[in-house]
Design an enzyme around this catalytic site. Sequence first.
Site, PDB file in Angstrom:
ATOM      1  N   CYS A 113       0.819  -1.222   0.000  1.00  0.00           N
ATOM      2  CA  CYS A 113       0.000   0.000   0.000  1.00  0.00           C
ATOM      3  C   CYS A 113       0.850   1.269   0.000  1.00  0.00           C
ATOM      4  CB  CYS A 113      -0.940   0.018   1.203  1.00  0.00           C
ATOM      5  SG  CYS A 113      -2.097  -1.360   1.220  1.00  0.00           S
ATOM      6  N   HIS A 249      -3.237   7.360   3.017  1.00  0.00           N
ATOM      7  CA  HIS A 249      -3.659   6.081   2.443  1.00  0.00           C
ATOM      8  C   HIS A 249      -5.066   5.779   2.944  1.00  0.00           C
ATOM      9  CE1 HIS A 249      -3.975   2.035   1.224  1.00  0.00           C
ATOM     10  NE2 HIS A 249      -3.704   1.491   2.393  1.00  0.00           N
ATOM     11  N   ASN A 279     -10.280   0.276  -0.142  1.00  0.00           N
ATOM     12  CA  ASN A 279      -8.813   0.302  -0.052  1.00  0.00           C
ATOM     13  C   ASN A 279      -8.231  -0.142  -1.399  1.00  0.00           C
ATOM     14  OD1 ASN A 279      -6.105  -0.066   0.427  1.00  0.00           O
ATOM     15  ND2 ASN A 279      -6.384  -1.164   2.358  1.00  0.00           N
TER      16      ASN A 279
END
Length: 322
Positions: A113, A249, A279
């Site tokens: 990520c 994020h 996500n």
Amino acid sequence: MIYSRIMGTGSYLPENIVTNKDLEKIMDTNDQWIQDRTGIKQRHMAAEGETTVDMVEQAALRAIEASGIDAAEIDMIILGTTTPDLIFPSSACLLQERLGLPGIAAFDLNAACTSFVYSISVADQFIKSGMAKKILVCGAETLSRALDYEDRTTAVLFADGAGAIVLEASEEPGILSTHIHADGRYAHLLGADVGVSRGFKDSNNGGLKILMNGREVFKMAVRTLGQIVDETLAANNLEKSDIDWLIPHQANLRIIMATAKKLNMPMEKVIVTVDKHGNTSAASVALALDEGVRSGRVKRGDTILLEAFGGGFTWGSALIKY
Ligand code: ACO
């Protein structure tokens, strides 16, 4: 002094929207649980046959258009992804071919990520050292292909999308600092348990599925992102109040709120897309940045803090004068 300046941003989301209610129909979950624990209401998922490179091509074209440059001026492509189209050649090479830019350096970067923030950091080093003048930096994922609908603890979280920016060498301040870290002792807490050298499993989808210890990831993410905020501010001799926008994020609204609290920032100064995007791993910060810019909230001259945390563990930040 040479800085890397963001010239333009772009993003792309697949058309297909999957709501929490849609997931209720195929697995043992419910909209309330997903919203309460994660903040996610819906996510976008790639159409059949639509790939990471298909999506990032659109995001890149939009970023190039917003930059007002001729694509031929780009001298490097860095693509952050954990879900490349192929094991090799890299998705960056496939993108380079689509954009018609033969000869320039192109490579993928995998820091889960944190891939987009890592990619910005790497691009910044090339620009500051004079080795490149204009770099296309992208983050893109097709995580829907790694979802196991038998596992409700992960299947409700991840999604697809792509984002891109064009960075250029400039005498005007742009990227003020980047900070990247990793700790492989935590590799077992978040990952996908198949690969080339370990072999694929003889089950559906080659055995590909996301394994995650959600509680441990949550605790580590909150603690580590708090630390990297301090590290970034100290490196630039800045106060919390000097940050105009937090662009985090987008894993989980509760993690985002914890970082905003650490910065004493009201949520109005945080770009939140997790509710609409889920996500999207390496794409998430790039998508949120583009949304911040295109919605008119992030303006030229603003000081923005990008941060991310992901599998590895990896984590990082970029402080940028937009
Ligand atoms: N729907 C309904 N119930 C569920 C679901 C679901 N999708 N998933 C789990 N549950 C149930 C569990 O079975 C459990 O039930 P039980 O109490 O009867 O045993 C209950 O909900 C609580 O489960 P926990 O896993 O303890 O829930 P928690 O509060 O930890 O929330 C979550 C889980 C949302 C994953 C949380 O741990 C989290 O956000 N962790 C961070 C993980 C993350 O964001 N990962 C993304 C990748 S990393 C990154 O990008 C930073």
